[in-house]
Design a protein around this motif. Sequence first.
Motif, short mmCIF file in Angstrom:
data_model
loop_
_atom_site.label_atom_id
_atom_site.label_comp_id
_atom_site.label_asym_id
_atom_site.label_seq_id
_atom_site.Cartn_x
_atom_site.Cartn_y
_atom_site.Cartn_z
N ALA A 1 -2.91 -26.82 -4.04
CA ALA A 1 -2.87 -28.20 -3.54
C ALA A 1 -3.18 -29.24 -4.60
CB ALA A 1 -3.84 -28.37 -2.37
N ALA A 2 -3.80 -28.85 -5.72
CA ALA A 2 -4.35 -29.83 -6.66
C ALA A 2 -3.31 -30.79 -7.21
CB ALA A 2 -5.06 -29.11 -7.80
N GLN A 3 -2.09 -30.30 -7.44
CA GLN A 3 -1.05 -31.14 -8.03
C GLN A 3 -0.09 -31.72 -6.98
OE1 GLN A 3 -2.17 -28.29 -9.82
NE2 GLN A 3 -3.27 -29.87 -10.95
N VAL A 4 -0.40 -31.56 -5.71
CA VAL A 4 0.39 -32.15 -4.64
C VAL A 4 -0.17 -33.54 -4.34
CG1 VAL A 4 1.27 -31.90 -2.29
CG2 VAL A 4 0.91 -29.87 -3.72
N GLY B 1 -4.41 -20.09 1.53
CA GLY B 1 -5.76 -19.66 1.22
C GLY B 1 -6.59 -20.82 0.71
N PRO B 2 -7.81 -20.54 0.23
CA PRO B 2 -8.67 -21.61 -0.31
C PRO B 2 -7.96 -22.38 -1.43
CG PRO B 2 -9.91 -19.58 -0.05
CD PRO B 2 -8.48 -19.23 0.21
N GLY B 3 -8.01 -23.71 -1.34
CA GLY B 3 -7.39 -24.55 -2.35
C GLY B 3 -5.88 -24.66 -2.25
N GLU B 4 -5.30 -24.10 -1.20
CA GLU B 4 -3.84 -24.10 -1.05
C GLU B 4 -3.41 -24.91 0.16
OE1 GLU B 4 -2.66 -19.72 -2.89
OE2 GLU B 4 -2.94 -19.92 -0.72
N LEU B 5 -2.10 -25.16 0.23
CA LEU B 5 -1.51 -25.76 1.43
C LEU B 5 -0.14 -25.15 1.65
CD1 LEU B 5 0.84 -27.82 0.26
CD2 LEU B 5 -1.08 -29.36 -0.04
N ARG B 6 0.37 -25.34 2.85
CA ARG B 6 1.74 -24.95 3.17
C ARG B 6 2.55 -26.21 3.40
NH1 ARG B 6 1.46 -21.47 7.75
NH2 ARG B 6 2.11 -23.15 9.14
N ILE B 7 3.69 -26.31 2.72
CA ILE B 7 4.53 -27.49 2.80
C ILE B 7 5.92 -27.09 3.28
CG2 ILE B 7 5.04 -27.23 0.34
CD1 ILE B 7 5.56 -30.21 0.17
N ALA C 1 -2.50 -30.66 -15.54
CA ALA C 1 -3.31 -29.50 -15.18
C ALA C 1 -4.58 -29.91 -14.43
CB ALA C 1 -3.67 -28.70 -16.43
N ARG C 2 -5.20 -31.00 -14.82
CA ARG C 2 -6.40 -31.48 -14.13
C ARG C 2 -5.98 -32.31 -12.92
NH1 ARG C 2 -9.20 -35.12 -16.26
NH2 ARG C 2 -11.24 -34.58 -15.41
N HIS C 3 -6.59 -32.02 -11.77
CA HIS C 3 -6.26 -32.73 -10.52
C HIS C 3 -6.34 -34.24 -10.70
CE1 HIS C 3 -6.35 -33.80 -6.26
NE2 HIS C 3 -7.49 -34.45 -6.48
N GLY D 1 -5.64 -25.12 3.38
CA GLY D 1 -6.67 -24.11 3.25
C GLY D 1 -8.04 -24.71 3.02
N GLU D 2 -9.02 -23.86 3.01
CA GLU D 2 -10.40 -24.27 2.80
C GLU D 2 -10.55 -24.97 1.45
OE1 GLU D 2 -14.82 -22.16 2.39
OE2 GLU D 2 -13.04 -20.98 2.90
N GLY D 3 -11.29 -26.08 1.47
CA GLY D 3 -11.58 -26.79 0.24
C GLY D 3 -10.59 -27.88 -0.14
N VAL D 4 -9.50 -27.99 0.58
CA VAL D 4 -8.53 -29.05 0.30
C VAL D 4 -8.98 -30.31 1.03
CG1 VAL D 4 -6.14 -29.81 0.49
CG2 VAL D 4 -6.65 -27.41 -0.02
N THR D 5 -9.33 -31.34 0.28
CA THR D 5 -9.88 -32.55 0.90
C THR D 5 -9.01 -33.79 0.72
OG1 THR D 5 -11.19 -33.00 -1.10
CG2 THR D 5 -12.25 -31.70 0.64
N HIS D 6 -8.07 -33.76 -0.23
CA HIS D 6 -7.30 -34.98 -0.51
C HIS D 6 -6.04 -35.07 0.33
CE1 HIS D 6 -5.12 -32.13 -3.04
NE2 HIS D 6 -4.18 -33.04 -3.29
N LEU D 7 -5.74 -34.01 1.11
CA LEU D 7 -4.55 -34.00 1.96
C LEU D 7 -4.89 -33.38 3.30
CD1 LEU D 7 -1.94 -32.80 -0.69
CD2 LEU D 7 -2.14 -35.11 0.26
N ALA D 8 -4.07 -33.73 4.32
CA ALA D 8 -4.27 -33.22 5.67
C ALA D 8 -2.93 -32.85 6.29
CB ALA D 8 -4.98 -34.26 6.54
N VAL D 9 -2.98 -32.06 7.36
CA VAL D 9 -1.76 -31.69 8.08
C VAL D 9 -1.03 -32.95 8.53
CG1 VAL D 9 -0.86 -30.56 10.14
CG2 VAL D 9 -2.70 -29.48 8.82
N GLY D 10 0.28 -32.98 8.30
CA GLY D 10 1.09 -34.13 8.67
C GLY D 10 1.33 -35.12 7.56
#
Length: 326
Positions: A104-107, A29-35, A272-274, A74-83
């Motif tokens: 995603a913030a702490q990944v 979802g928004p702000g998330e990723l799948r790893i 806690a803070r990205h 997910g939507e809004g994740v800008t510091h990481l990409a697929v792959g």
Amino acid sequence: MTQTRAIIFETPGGPEVLKLVTREVGAPGPGELRIRHHACGLNYIDIYQRSGVYPMPLPQVPGMEGAGVVEAVGEGVTHLAVGDRVAYAAAPPGAYCDVRVMHAAQVCRLPDSIDFRTAAAMMLQGLTVQYLFHRTVPLKSGDTVLFHAAAGGVGLIACQWARAMGIRLIGTAGTDEKCALARAHGAAETINYEREDFVSRVRDLTEGRGVDVVMDSIGAATFDRSLDCLRPVGMMISFGNASGKVPPFDLSILGAKGSLQLTRPTLFTHIARHEDCQAMAAQLFGMVETGKVAIRIGQEFALADVAEAHRRMEARATTGSTILLP
């Protein structure tokens, strides 16, 4: 939907409550990723959660640390990409699995020079050392630190980090072999607490002055006597309770023993803070990439054998970091 194998527990208890299941994982979802994990870390906090020392919503997938490849964002994740190759130490739990969706913030993006096994073994423990040395009480060259459990995963990283900073680290451990391991990783001196009184030995090693800081993840068994190892106005950092929680005590004791300082921090407050998390991880990656800190993986277990991994860690039969391989 993507299927994953995961370890869950449905009630608090011993290692036998851990069981392997298959479940479905959806899209982030928004702000998330799948790893997709290539390796996962095992830490003592997992045991606290499984045993009920730290109560958790149930059923629960344990694990706070992993490394792998981003499958979807997910939507809004800008510091990481697929792959992207990534690693993390983060709450809530859920790392004991093949695939997970998470915030995603702490990944953190993983440098190419650091492999997945090493990354999974170092994130929680290495970030813990980072906040202990740089954020809880900023240490400097020439300071003296007493570090309990110096041959564990956090301890071996701390020994090396201290050596790199010119800090005199006095490490404790329960066997001569573990003491030798801590010295090989940078401890200036070691104390076998099964054969020596660590308070008397610390006083001898510091010519009666005491240490500037005690870093104690053991808890109830070492807390009171650790206070006696500090110089006046020294800092006690209690950051774990492997032997049980520290019982309530009279704060006036701190004044009587020399206006001592006391704190009980957690990693998850500091990350806690990205922005803080990413900066801390960058410093940890730099320490590993330059060779100042080498990550020692003492044990590897298949994901399905996680109960045995927990048994060995609880029995203090491990050294260095422990990882699970999906």
